[in-house]
Design a protein around this motif. Structure first.
Motif, PDB file in Angstrom:
ATOM      1  N   THR A  49      22.782  37.312  32.242  1.00  0.00           N
ATOM      2  CA  THR A  49      23.540  38.554  32.065  1.00  0.00           C
ATOM      3  C   THR A  49      24.403  38.516  30.815  1.00  0.00           C
ATOM      4  OG1 THR A  49      25.455  37.804  33.357  1.00  0.00           O
ATOM      5  CG2 THR A  49      23.652  38.832  34.574  1.00  0.00           C
ATOM      6  N   ALA A  50      24.573  39.684  30.208  1.00  0.00           N
ATOM      7  CA  ALA A  50      25.479  39.843  29.066  1.00  0.00           C
ATOM      8  C   ALA A  50      26.010  41.267  29.084  1.00  0.00           C
ATOM      9  CB  ALA A  50      24.755  39.562  27.751  1.00  0.00           C
ATOM     10  N   GLY A  51      27.191  41.459  28.517  1.00  0.00           N
ATOM     11  CA  GLY A  51      27.779  42.791  28.476  1.00  0.00           C
ATOM     12  C   GLY A  51      28.951  42.906  29.430  1.00  0.00           C
ATOM     13  N   ASN A  52      29.160  44.093  29.967  1.00  0.00           N
ATOM     14  CA  ASN A  52      30.300  44.341  30.846  1.00  0.00           C
ATOM     15  C   ASN A  52      30.210  43.457  32.088  1.00  0.00           C
ATOM     16  OD1 ASN A  52      31.528  45.971  33.293  1.00  0.00           O
ATOM     17  ND2 ASN A  52      32.566  46.707  31.449  1.00  0.00           N
ATOM     18  N   LEU A  53      31.233  42.636  32.317  1.00  0.00           N
ATOM     19  CA  LEU A  53      31.197  41.671  33.417  1.00  0.00           C
ATOM     20  C   LEU A  53      31.199  42.351  34.775  1.00  0.00           C
ATOM     21  CD1 LEU A  53      31.194  38.709  34.275  1.00  0.00           C
ATOM     22  CD2 LEU A  53      33.692  38.734  34.130  1.00  0.00           C
ATOM     23  N   ALA A  54      31.958  43.441  34.907  1.00  0.00           N
ATOM     24  CA  ALA A  54      32.007  44.151  36.185  1.00  0.00           C
ATOM     25  C   ALA A  54      30.636  44.712  36.546  1.00  0.00           C
ATOM     26  CB  ALA A  54      33.046  45.266  36.131  1.00  0.00           C
ATOM     27  N   THR A  55      29.939  45.285  35.564  1.00  0.00           N
ATOM     28  CA  THR A  55      28.594  45.807  35.816  1.00  0.00           C
ATOM     29  C   THR A  55      27.645  44.682  36.192  1.00  0.00           C
ATOM     30  OG1 THR A  55      28.923  47.640  34.268  1.00  0.00           O
ATOM     31  CG2 THR A  55      26.659  47.078  34.825  1.00  0.00           C
ATOM     32  N   SER A  56      27.719  43.570  35.440  1.00  0.00           N
ATOM     33  CA  SER A  56      26.847  42.426  35.725  1.00  0.00           C
ATOM     34  C   SER A  56      27.070  41.895  37.136  1.00  0.00           C
ATOM     35  CB  SER A  56      27.098  41.299  34.709  1.00  0.00           C
ATOM     36  OG  SER A  56      26.850  41.728  33.393  1.00  0.00           O
ATOM     37  N   GLN A  57      28.333  41.735  37.516  1.00  0.00           N
ATOM     38  CA  GLN A  57      28.640  41.223  38.845  1.00  0.00           C
ATOM     39  C   GLN A  57      28.183  42.188  39.932  1.00  0.00           C
ATOM     40  OE1 GLN A  57      32.810  40.271  38.983  1.00  0.00           O
ATOM     41  NE2 GLN A  57      32.519  38.256  38.074  1.00  0.00           N
ATOM     42  N   ASN A 109      38.707  49.470  26.874  1.00  0.00           N
ATOM     43  CA  ASN A 109      38.004  48.186  26.942  1.00  0.00           C
ATOM     44  C   ASN A 109      36.515  48.292  26.679  1.00  0.00           C
ATOM     45  OD1 ASN A 109      40.376  46.817  27.647  1.00  0.00           O
ATOM     46  ND2 ASN A 109      40.132  47.408  29.794  1.00  0.00           N
ATOM     47  N   GLY A 110      36.050  49.465  26.235  1.00  0.00           N
ATOM     48  CA  GLY A 110      34.639  49.613  25.931  1.00  0.00           C
ATOM     49  C   GLY A 110      33.864  50.180  27.095  1.00  0.00           C
ATOM     50  N   GLY A 111      32.529  50.230  26.941  1.00  0.00           N
ATOM     51  CA  GLY A 111      31.681  50.831  27.945  1.00  0.00           C
ATOM     52  C   GLY A 111      31.321  49.889  29.073  1.00  0.00           C
ATOM     53  N   ALA A 112      30.507  50.421  29.977  1.00  0.00           N
ATOM     54  CA  ALA A 112      30.085  49.657  31.153  1.00  0.00           C
ATOM     55  C   ALA A 112      28.694  49.075  30.987  1.00  0.00           C
ATOM     56  CB  ALA A 112      30.127  50.559  32.385  1.00  0.00           C
TER      57      ALA A 112
END
Length: 251
Positions: A49-57, A109-112
């Motif tokens: 996974t890479a990118g928004n941590l909340a989305t990844s989790q 904080n940027g996108g999701a």
């Protein structure tokens, strides 16, 4: 930012990832970017996974929840082909991004958005790797470019381009992956250890060989030292400029 990669060679698959999720002068956090799901002799799936941590989790939580539901329409174990599993993960990612889209537009904080690499093998089928974009669509690796990257990929790409081919041994591919991640760590503060590595040998559908390297791991230190020394020796052996040769003759 982060850096993850997967390599597909004739003998199997290699996965590598860093563990940094946030970076600053006085604030650094780590989180594993590699998840493995194995049903011995049936199938193996590795997700990076890479990118928004909340989305990844959230996507990984949904993956695990669907596996626990006997009546789920789709999960990692039900896809007849690995590309269908890649499509499933892309749908989960899109669902999470849509759910938080309005809130993320107002955030500083940027996108999701999140990207994923899925790799593995279903019994009776070839081992494969797929890059799943934030938009939910995906691509697979090719014989011409037998690797996929997500995150901060530019610093670790040169060694992959020069070394990796389908006939590269799985062990050499793993060493290249480690150097690729280490080179990125050296050049970008947003990528950091520990480095996680997994190796899957084709047609051996069991738990992959895995290791985790910190800055103090003997193998990590040895790899750094030998790679740096090798690069210096290679640079010293490069062709001389004409004026250098003329100066040597005059001396």
């Amino acid at each position: 930012m982060t850096y993850c990669l997967a390599i597909s060679v004739n003998k199997g698959l290699v996965f590598a990832s860093d563990s940094r999720t946030n970076a600053g002068v006085d604030y650094v956090t780590t989180y594993s970017k590699m998840s493995t799901f194995v049903w011995p002799d049936e199938r193996i799936c590795v997700v990076l996974t890479a990118g928004n941590l909340a989305t990844s989790q959230a996507v990984l939580n949904n993956i695990r929840t669907d596996l626990e539901k006997p009546n789920s329409k789709m999960n990692l174990r039900k896809g007849p082909h690995l590309y269908e599993v890649a499509h499933y993960i892309g749908q989960l990612s899109q669902k999470e991004q849509r759910q938080h889209a309005d809130a993320m537009k107002k955030s500083a904080n940027g996108g999701a958005e999140a990207s994923f690499i899925l790799g593995g093998q279903i019994a009776g089928q070839p081992s494969e790797i797929f890059l799943i974009y934030p938009q939910g669509n995906y691509i697979s690796a090719s014989p011409e470019t037998p690797y996929l990257q997500i995150g901060e990929n530019k610093y670790g790409k040169p060694i992959l381009d020069r070394i990796i081919t389908p006939t590269t041994s799985i062990e050499d591919a793993a060493r290249c992956a480690l150097v690729s991640v280490e080179s990125t760590i050296r050049s970008n503060i947003s990528v950091g250890p520990p480095i996680e590595l997994a190796m899957h040998t084709s047609d051996t559908i069991q738990e992959p060989n895995r290791l985790k390297l910190t800055l103090n791991s003997p193998m990590y230190k040895s790899m750094q030292k030998q790679w740096n020394e090798g690069m210096r020796r290679a640079c010293a052996r490069l062709p001389r400029f004409e004026w250098e040769n003329a100066q040597v003759k005059s001396d």
